[in-house]
Design a protein around this motif. Structure first.
Motif, short mmCIF file in Angstrom:
data_model
loop_
_atom_site.label_atom_id
_atom_site.label_comp_id
_atom_site.label_asym_id
_atom_site.label_seq_id
_atom_site.Cartn_x
_atom_site.Cartn_y
_atom_site.Cartn_z
N LEU A 25 -37.90 16.74 75.98
CA LEU A 25 -36.68 17.52 75.81
C LEU A 25 -37.02 18.99 75.63
CD1 LEU A 25 -34.81 15.16 73.31
CD2 LEU A 25 -34.30 15.44 75.74
N GLY A 26 -36.06 19.86 75.87
CA GLY A 26 -36.26 21.28 75.67
C GLY A 26 -35.44 21.79 74.50
N ARG A 27 -35.52 23.08 74.28
CA ARG A 27 -34.67 23.68 73.25
C ARG A 27 -33.22 23.72 73.71
NH1 ARG A 27 -35.31 25.57 68.76
NH2 ARG A 27 -37.58 25.65 69.02
N VAL A 28 -33.01 24.07 74.99
CA VAL A 28 -31.68 24.07 75.57
C VAL A 28 -31.69 23.07 76.73
CG1 VAL A 28 -29.85 25.44 76.62
CG2 VAL A 28 -31.36 26.49 74.93
N ASN A 29 -30.89 22.01 76.60
CA ASN A 29 -30.90 20.91 77.56
C ASN A 29 -29.54 20.81 78.23
OD1 ASN A 29 -33.57 19.33 76.62
ND2 ASN A 29 -32.45 20.00 74.80
N LEU A 30 -29.54 20.83 79.56
CA LEU A 30 -28.30 20.69 80.32
C LEU A 30 -28.30 19.33 81.00
CD1 LEU A 30 -25.66 21.95 81.24
CD2 LEU A 30 -26.88 22.96 83.18
N ILE A 31 -27.29 18.52 80.71
CA ILE A 31 -27.21 17.15 81.21
C ILE A 31 -26.22 17.11 82.36
CG2 ILE A 31 -26.67 14.76 80.59
CD1 ILE A 31 -27.08 15.82 77.59
N VAL A 32 -26.68 16.63 83.52
CA VAL A 32 -25.85 16.60 84.72
C VAL A 32 -25.88 15.20 85.33
CG1 VAL A 32 -26.34 19.04 85.14
CG2 VAL A 32 -27.73 17.29 86.27
N GLY A 33 -25.04 15.00 86.34
CA GLY A 33 -24.98 13.71 87.02
C GLY A 33 -23.56 13.43 87.49
N LYS A 34 -23.42 12.45 88.35
CA LYS A 34 -22.11 12.07 88.86
C LYS A 34 -21.27 11.44 87.76
CE LYS A 34 -23.86 11.30 93.55
NZ LYS A 34 -24.03 10.32 94.66
N ASN A 35 -20.02 11.18 88.08
CA ASN A 35 -19.14 10.51 87.11
C ASN A 35 -19.67 9.12 86.76
OD1 ASN A 35 -17.33 12.65 87.02
ND2 ASN A 35 -16.07 11.84 88.69
N ASN A 36 -19.41 8.70 85.54
CA ASN A 36 -19.73 7.35 85.09
C ASN A 36 -21.23 7.07 85.03
OD1 ASN A 36 -18.83 4.86 84.09
ND2 ASN A 36 -19.04 3.90 86.11
N VAL A 37 -22.02 8.10 84.71
CA VAL A 37 -23.45 7.86 84.49
C VAL A 37 -23.84 8.12 83.04
CG1 VAL A 37 -24.20 8.26 86.87
CG2 VAL A 37 -24.04 10.20 85.26
N GLY A 38 -22.87 8.41 82.18
CA GLY A 38 -23.15 8.45 80.75
C GLY A 38 -23.44 9.81 80.15
N GLY A 123 -31.41 18.08 60.37
CA GLY A 123 -30.70 19.30 60.05
C GLY A 123 -29.20 19.16 60.29
N LYS A 124 -28.55 20.30 60.47
CA LYS A 124 -27.11 20.32 60.70
C LYS A 124 -26.80 19.92 62.13
CE LYS A 124 -26.67 24.24 57.53
NZ LYS A 124 -26.26 25.66 57.42
N GLY A 125 -25.58 19.51 62.37
CA GLY A 125 -25.15 19.18 63.72
C GLY A 125 -23.68 19.46 63.92
N ILE A 126 -23.32 19.96 65.10
CA ILE A 126 -21.93 20.20 65.45
C ILE A 126 -21.70 19.69 66.86
CG2 ILE A 126 -20.18 21.97 65.94
CD1 ILE A 126 -21.30 23.64 63.70
N LEU A 127 -20.58 19.02 67.06
CA LEU A 127 -20.18 18.54 68.38
C LEU A 127 -18.94 19.31 68.83
CD1 LEU A 127 -20.10 16.50 70.79
CD2 LEU A 127 -18.78 14.99 69.28
N LYS A 219 -27.88 26.58 62.37
CA LYS A 219 -29.25 27.06 62.17
C LYS A 219 -30.15 25.93 61.69
CE LYS A 219 -31.92 30.62 59.81
NZ LYS A 219 -31.87 31.79 58.88
N GLY A 220 -31.23 25.72 62.46
CA GLY A 220 -32.14 24.64 62.12
C GLY A 220 -31.64 23.27 62.47
N GLY A 221 -30.59 23.18 63.30
CA GLY A 221 -30.00 21.88 63.63
C GLY A 221 -29.76 21.71 65.12
N ASN A 252 -33.40 28.69 65.71
CA ASN A 252 -34.03 27.36 65.79
C ASN A 252 -32.98 26.27 65.93
OD1 ASN A 252 -36.04 25.38 65.80
ND2 ASN A 252 -36.03 25.20 63.56
N VAL A 253 -32.12 26.43 66.93
CA VAL A 253 -31.09 25.43 67.24
C VAL A 253 -31.49 24.72 68.52
CG1 VAL A 253 -28.66 25.03 67.77
CG2 VAL A 253 -29.30 26.84 66.17
N GLN A 254 -31.35 23.41 68.56
CA GLN A 254 -31.57 22.65 69.79
C GLN A 254 -30.20 22.32 70.39
OE1 GLN A 254 -34.04 19.14 69.40
NE2 GLN A 254 -34.59 19.18 71.57
N VAL A 255 -30.01 22.65 71.65
CA VAL A 255 -28.71 22.53 72.31
C VAL A 255 -28.75 21.45 73.38
CG1 VAL A 255 -26.94 23.73 73.65
CG2 VAL A 255 -28.23 24.98 71.90
N PHE A 256 -27.70 20.62 73.41
CA PHE A 256 -27.49 19.64 74.47
C PHE A 256 -26.08 19.86 75.01
CE2 PHE A 256 -30.67 17.84 71.73
CZ PHE A 256 -31.56 17.18 72.57
#
Length: 314
Positions: A25-38, A123-127, A219-221, A252-256
């Motif tokens: 995984l990276g620090r900033v992760n971009l998730i792609v794909g067709k519909n209905n792949v999760g 750490g902390k998390g926000i959706l 921060k840190g999450g 130091n935030v990890q992004v998805f």
């Protein structure tokens, strides 16, 4: 550079994932794909891991999966093609594991599921869901930074979309009886005396405000963003990603994040290349010949080549 909170991920038996592994995984992760792949299911799984399962009720209710009898059945989150209803989310350092009780007719009611979780701290998390942050979440995040230098940084960053912006403040929102219900963001702009509601400036400014608030409060999450391109004109996506890369590294935030947009992928790639110290990772979910969902990871250098040659990366 600070170590990542999650350097890999395994999801076993959750929703559409029979067994998904992402080795890097990276620090900033971009998730792609067709519909209905999760794509959204992957964010859900991370949200469960961050909160040690305490958000399962909220996830089921938000998807209208709670039962008419008022009973929440966690086993509905298990992979439907599997014979077992257990599911596991995590890696070798942090694991959330749900296991149904031996009595398969016993539903999960209020309280924690029967689980075996190792001790860990992400750490902390926000959706941020597709429709953005709630009013209450914005209020809470703003109060955490109000009257600090971070507030100034958020105001400066908002000028990316609205150059005439002077500052943002949260003001009381009252009902017809004059009682304060909550607080909502208002904007002061140049050459205009009266503050205006932020929502009057369109979806893009509201989306950016929510992302910035979430970043500085994580921060840190870990920050999760579903369909990050929502509300943004394609012409500013590159600047938005540059801002995310810089802030994520500084705090130091990890992004998805997920996206359907090719413009968003191209902007992500360019922003990652522009930042010499970036840790950008594109994660493409797809179905293999056995109709199982797998993940392919592409780091920004290889992704740039794929886009230049017209390869399908969405």
């Amino acid at each position: 550079m600070a170590e990542l909170l999650l350097d890999s991920l395994e999801i076993k038996g959750y929703r559409c994932f029979e067994h998904l592994t992402i080795e890097k995984l990276g620090r900033v992760n971009l998730i792609v794909g067709k519909n209905n792949v999760g794509k959204t299911a992957l964010l859900e799984a991370l949200w469960i891991l961050i909160n040690k399962g305490k958000v399962i009720h909220d996830i089921l209710k938000s998807r209208d999966e709670d039962q008419n009898d008022g009973v929440i059945r966690v086993s509905q989150l298990a992979n439907r093609s599997s014979e077992v209803s257990d599911f596991l989310i995590g890696n070798q350092d942090s694991i959330y594991y749900y296991q149904r009780t031996p009595n398969k007719n016993l539903p999960f009611r209020d309280g924690e599921p029967n689980s075996d979780s190792s001790e860990y701290s992400l750490g902390k998390g926000i959706l941020i869901e597709t429709n953005g942050m709630t009013v209450s979440s914005i209020k809470e995040c703003w109060e955490n930074i109000e009257l600090t230098t971070v507030e100034d940084n958020v105001n400066d960053s908002m000028k990316l979309i609205l150059p005439s912006l002077i500052r943002i403040r949260l003001r009381d929102f009252k009902n017809g009886n004059g009682s304060i219900i909550t607080k909502i963001p208002f904007v002061q702009i140049k050459d205009f005396d009266k503050p205006l509601p932020l929502r009057s400036f369109g979806d893009g400014l509201n989306r950016l405000f929510g992302i910035l608030l979430a970043l500085v409060n994580c921060k840190g999450g870990i920050l999760l963003i579903d369909e990050i391109e929502n509300g943004f004109h394609y012409s500013i996506l590159h600047d938005v990603w540059k801002l995310i890369f810089k802030t994520a590294k500084d705090l130091n935030v990890q992004v998805f994040a997920t996206t359907h947009s090719k413009d968003c992928i191209e902007a992500f790639t360019q922003a990652a290349i522009d930042d010499d110290e970036s840790e950008g990772m594109l994660i493409r979910l797809e179905r293999n010949k056995d109709d199982k969902i797998i993940a392919k990871t592409i780091e920004e250098e290889r992704l740039a080549d794929a886009i230049n040659y017209g390869a399908e990366v969405r």
